[in-house]
Design a protein around this motif. Structure first.
Motif, PDB file in Angstrom:
ATOM      1  N   ALA A   1     -12.085   7.738   8.257  1.00 37.81           N
ATOM      2  CA  ALA A   1     -12.387   7.218   6.925  1.00 37.81           C
ATOM      3  C   ALA A   1     -13.353   8.138   6.193  1.00 37.81           C
ATOM      4  O   ALA A   1     -13.188   8.401   5.001  1.00 37.81           O
ATOM      5  CB  ALA A   1     -12.965   5.804   7.022  1.00 37.81           C
TER       6      ALA A   1
ATOM      7  N   LEU B   1      -4.886   1.839   7.288  1.00 42.16           N
ATOM      8  CA  LEU B   1      -4.307   0.562   7.716  1.00 42.16           C
ATOM      9  C   LEU B   1      -3.528   0.745   9.004  1.00 42.16           C
ATOM     10  O   LEU B   1      -2.966   1.807   9.250  1.00 42.16           O
ATOM     11  CB  LEU B   1      -3.321   0.031   6.667  1.00 42.16           C
ATOM     12  CG  LEU B   1      -3.873  -0.640   5.429  1.00 42.16           C
ATOM     13  CD1 LEU B   1      -2.738  -0.946   4.458  1.00 42.16           C
ATOM     14  CD2 LEU B   1      -4.609  -1.918   5.790  1.00 42.16           C
TER      15      LEU B   1
ATOM     16  N   ALA C   1       0.836  -1.211   0.000  1.00 40.31           N
ATOM     17  CA  ALA C   1       0.000   0.000   0.000  1.00 40.31           C
ATOM     18  C   ALA C   1       0.867   1.256   0.000  1.00 40.31           C
ATOM     19  O   ALA C   1       0.590   2.207  -0.730  1.00 40.31           O
ATOM     20  CB  ALA C   1      -0.934  -0.008   1.212  1.00 40.31           C
TER      21      ALA C   1
ATOM     22  N   ARG D   1      -8.879   4.663   2.976  1.00 38.53           N
ATOM     23  CA  ARG D   1      -7.652   3.866   2.827  1.00 38.53           C
ATOM     24  C   ARG D   1      -6.809   3.993   4.090  1.00 38.53           C
ATOM     25  O   ARG D   1      -5.832   4.740   4.154  1.00 38.53           O
ATOM     26  CB  ARG D   1      -6.895   4.291   1.577  1.00 38.53           C
ATOM     27  CG  ARG D   1      -7.742   4.038   0.338  1.00 38.53           C
ATOM     28  CD  ARG D   1      -7.051   4.238  -0.965  1.00 38.53           C
ATOM     29  NE  ARG D   1      -6.337   5.479  -1.124  1.00 38.53           N
ATOM     30  CZ  ARG D   1      -5.866   5.917  -2.289  1.00 38.53           C
ATOM     31  NH1 ARG D   1      -6.039   5.205  -3.380  1.00 38.53           N
ATOM     32  NH2 ARG D   1      -5.223   7.057  -2.358  1.00 38.53           N
TER      33      ARG D   1
ATOM     34  N   LEU E   1      -1.201   3.986  -1.749  1.00 43.95           N
ATOM     35  CA  LEU E   1      -2.584   3.667  -1.398  1.00 43.95           C
ATOM     36  C   LEU E   1      -2.875   3.743   0.098  1.00 43.95           C
ATOM     37  O   LEU E   1      -3.968   3.416   0.519  1.00 43.95           O
ATOM     38  CB  LEU E   1      -2.939   2.266  -1.912  1.00 43.95           C
ATOM     39  CG  LEU E   1      -2.832   2.073  -3.420  1.00 43.95           C
ATOM     40  CD1 LEU E   1      -3.057   0.620  -3.786  1.00 43.95           C
ATOM     41  CD2 LEU E   1      -3.800   2.982  -4.144  1.00 43.95           C
ATOM     42  N   LEU E   2      -1.887   4.163   0.877  1.00 45.21           N
ATOM     43  CA  LEU E   2      -2.077   4.267   2.324  1.00 45.21           C
ATOM     44  C   LEU E   2      -2.217   5.741   2.688  1.00 45.21           C
ATOM     45  O   LEU E   2      -1.236   6.466   2.756  1.00 45.21           O
ATOM     46  CB  LEU E   2      -0.908   3.630   3.079  1.00 45.21           C
ATOM     47  CG  LEU E   2      -0.954   3.703   4.605  1.00 45.21           C
ATOM     48  CD1 LEU E   2      -2.256   3.130   5.148  1.00 45.21           C
ATOM     49  CD2 LEU E   2       0.232   2.981   5.197  1.00 45.21           C
ATOM     50  N   ASP E   3      -3.457   6.178   2.886  1.00 44.57           N
ATOM     51  CA  ASP E   3      -3.709   7.585   3.195  1.00 44.57           C
ATOM     52  C   ASP E   3      -3.628   7.880   4.688  1.00 44.57           C
ATOM     53  O   ASP E   3      -3.210   8.960   5.090  1.00 44.57           O
ATOM     54  CB  ASP E   3      -5.077   8.005   2.653  1.00 44.57           C
ATOM     55  CG  ASP E   3      -5.137   7.956   1.135  1.00 44.57           C
ATOM     56  OD1 ASP E   3      -4.078   8.092   0.490  1.00 44.57           O
ATOM     57  OD2 ASP E   3      -6.237   7.772   0.587  1.00 44.57           O
TER      58      ASP E   3
ATOM     59  N   SER F   1     -10.095   9.658   4.289  1.00 45.37           N
ATOM     60  CA  SER F   1     -10.009   8.618   3.256  1.00 45.37           C
ATOM     61  C   SER F   1     -10.307   7.265   3.884  1.00 45.37           C
ATOM     62  O   SER F   1      -9.899   7.009   5.016  1.00 45.37           O
ATOM     63  CB  SER F   1      -8.601   8.576   2.648  1.00 45.37           C
ATOM     64  OG  SER F   1      -8.447   7.434   1.822  1.00 45.37           O
TER      65      SER F   1
END
Length: 196
Positions: free
Chosen positions: A73, A81, A26, A79, A31-33, A77
């Motif tokens: 979220a 984790l 990610a 995205r 892809l990790l916001d 976002s």
């Protein structure tokens, strides 16, 4: 653990290894916001969340970490984790703070969850020195709106970065603690620790 069979071998994949690979992929693909982790402290478990800009959220356990992640979220976002390594530096500094080795924080902050007057209040809070307090009225004056005492209380209550941005150093004019996102006991613990 998940079992995967590669004839003639049987391989077990540790869930932690899979998660680390997911986080690395990610990060590599942008892809990790929002990365998060939790940290056990003298005021309970803190949820720490960071964007690429910096620390964006600190939440007490009593604020329901799952609900906080859902709010992040929606506001930033989906995205998100658990990626503790992005928060290594703030974790180190919080550990130093709670053991008496640090009086202020030097980590990038992402203030996107605060705007207008609330942001002005948060910017002033960082100027309240370790071991000192100011009244809500003093903060209102410093933030440019002397009559906005209640709004200062609201700004402190909605501070997305408690402990790091020290809203616990704001007390009532009579010296009593007032409200705090972490609860009165957490505020007392922080102020007592700083007074020592």
């Amino acid at each position: 653990m998940t079992d995967i069979v590669f004839p003639p071998f049987k391989v077990q994949l540790d869930p932690n290894v899979r998660h680390e690979r997911l986080v690395a992929d990610a990060e590599r693909h942008g892809l990790l916001d929002v990365a998060y982790r939790t940290l056990d402290t003298p005021v309970g478990s803190l949820l720490l969340a960071a964007t690429g800009r910096g620390l964006v959220k600190v939440a007490f356990d009593r604020q329901d970490h799952d609900a906080v992640l859902a709010e992040l979220a929606a506001a930033i976002s989906p995205r998100i984790l658990r990626a503790p390594s992005r928060l290594d530096e703030v974790t180190r500094q919080l550990d130093e703070y709670f053991t008496g080795g640090r009086r202020d924080f030097d980590v990038p902050l992402d203030f996107r969850l605060a705007r207008g007057f609330r942001l002005s209040v948060l910017e002033h809070l960082a100027e309240i020195a370790y071991g000192h307090t100011e009244s809500y009225a003093q903060v209102a004056t410093a933030a440019g709106s002397p009559k906005a005492v209640r709004a200062v209380g609201t700004a402190c209550a909605h501070n997305p970065l408690p402990v790091v941005v020290p809203c616990h150093r704001v007390v009532r004019s009579d010296g009593s603690y007032g409200q705090y996102a972490g609860g009165e006991e957490a505020k007392r613990t922080l102020l007592t620790m700083e007074a020592a």
